[in-house]
Design a protein around this motif. Structure first.
Motif: not given
Length: 329
Positions: A176-183, A187-195
Motif C-alpha cells: 500500500a506504500y513504500s517502507v517509511g512512507k505511510s504518510d 506514494n500511496r497513490i502510486q501503489h493504488m494505480i495498478l490495482p
C-alpha cells in the motif's frame, strides 16, 4: 404526526431487518467454518502441533474454547461480540479487532475509489454510447468493452506488473506504500494505480452495458417522440428526461454491486499483495482462524446490507413513486 409515526415505523422495520440479517449471516458463517476440514490448532501452534500429545491437544482445545459443542461456542462468541470482544486471532495470537483495524482503511480507500470511478466512468460511457447508438464508435466500444470484461483480473494484474513494474519500472508492484512512507499521499497513490486499473477494467463495461441498455429502452418510449416533436435535441432528451428516469435503476445497480466490487478488491489485494481485509479474509479461511474470519465476513456484510438500505432511501428521494407504493395498503 402520521408521517412521523410512519417514518419511525420504517426505521424500526429496517433496523430489525438489518439485525436479523446480520444474525443469520453470523450463524451461517460460524457453523460452516467449523465444518471445513482442518484443525484450527495448526494455526495457533504451527508445526509444534506434531510433537504434542493427545492430552496436550485436548488441553489446548479447552484453553481456546474449541472443546464445547458448536452452539455453545456460538452463544459465547455472540455474547462477547455484543460487548465489543470478537475473540482471539488464532494465527496472529492477538485480538481479532486489533489485527483487522489497521487494514480496514486500506480496503475502504482502494474499494471506495474503485467503486466511484467504475460508476462515474460507466455512466459517462453509457450516456455516450446511448447518444451514438449503432454508430461505428458505439460498436467499437461495445466490442472492446466486452473483450476487456472477459480478461481474467488475475492474469491482467500479472501482465500489468510485468510491463509497468518489472520492465518499465514506473509503478510499484505490491504493498500500500513504500517502507517509511505511510504518510506520503503521492506514494500511496502510486501503489493504488495498478490495482485500480485492474478493478476498473474488470467491472467498467459490465455496468456501462447495463446502464446503456436501460437508457436505450427509455429513449424508445413514446414521450421521447413527443419531446423530439417539440424540437428538443437528443442530448437534451437523454440528459434531462431519460437519464433522470433511469437514475433510480442506476442507484439500485450501484447498491447490489457492492459484493461484486468488493470481490474485485479482494482479487486486487491478492495479486498486488495489497494489505487489506480481502487478503486477510482469505488467510483466515485458509488457516481456520475462526474469529478473524467471522469479523471480516461481518464487516463485509455490514457494508453490503447498509448500502442496500441507503440505496432504497435514496431511491425514495429520486423517485417518490417508490415511497407511495410502500405506503399504499
Amino acid at each position: 404526526m402520521i408521517k412521523k409515526s410512519m417514518l419511525v415505523e420504517k426505521i424500526t422495520r429496517r433496523t430489525i431487518g438489518f439485525v436479523l440479517t446480520m444474525l443469520i449471516l453470523s450463524i451461517g458463517v460460524f457453523y460452516l467454518s467449523r465444518l471445513a476440514p482442518g484443525d484450527p490448532l495448526q494455526s495457533f501452534y504451527g508445526d509444534a502441533i506434531e510433537s504434542m500429545s493427545t492430552e496436550e491437544l485436548d488441553a489446548a482445545r479447552i484453553r481456546l474454547g474449541l472443546d464445547s459443542p458448536v452452539y455453545v461456542q456460538y452463544v459465547k462468541w455472540i455474547s462477547n461480540a455484543f460487548q465489543g470482544d470478537f475473540g482471539l486471532s488464532l494465527k496472529y495470537k492477538m485480538p481479532a479487532m486489533a489485527v483487522i483495524t489497521p487494514l480496514i482503511g486500506n480496503t475502504l480507500i482502494l474499494g471506495g475509489i474503485a467503486y466511484i470511478l467504475v460508476f462515474a466512468l460507466a455512466t459517462l460511457l453509457a450516456l455516450f454510447c446511448a447518444m451514438h447508438e449503432d454508430t461505428l464508435i458505439d460498436r467499437i466500444i461495445c466490442k472492446v468493452g466486452t473483450a476487456a470484461y472477459y480478461i481474467p483480473p488475475f492474469w491482467l494484474g500479472v501482465v500489468l506488473v510485468l510491463i509497468f513494474s518489472v520492465n518499465l519500472g514506473l509503478l510499484p508492484s505490491s504493498g500500500a506504500y513504500s517502507v517509511g512512507k505511510s504518510d506520503d499521499i503521492l506514494n500511496r497513490i502510486q501503489h493504488m494505480i495498478l490495482p485500480l486499473v485492474v478493478m476498473i477494467l474488470s467491472h467498467l463495461w459490465y455496468y456501462a452495458y447495463m446502464i446503456r441498455n436501460k437508457l436505450l429502452d427509455e429513449i424508445r418510449k413514446d414521450y421521447v417522440l413527443l419531446a423530439k416533436a417539440k424540437g428538443c435535441t437528443k442530448t437534451e432528451i437523454v440528459l434531462k428526461h431519460c437519464f433522470r428516469n433511469v437514475a433510480p435503476t442506476i442507484v439500485n445497480i450501484m447498491a447490489i454491486s457492492i459484493p461484486h466490487v468488493l470481490s474485485g478488491t479482494y482479487i486486487a489485494e491478492a495479486v498486488f499483495n495489497y494489505p487489506g481485509i480481502g487478503a486477510l479474509s482469505v488467510q483466515s479461511a485458509k488457516y481456520h482462524d475462526y474469529n478473524l474470519l467471522m469479523l471480516t465476513v461481518l464487516i463485509t456484510g455490514v457494508l453490503v446490507i447498509a448500502s442496500s438500505i441507503i440505496a432504497q432511501s435514496v431511491n425514495e428521494v429520486i423517485d417518490p413513486r417508490i415511497k407511495l407504493m410502500e405506503e399504499s395498503p
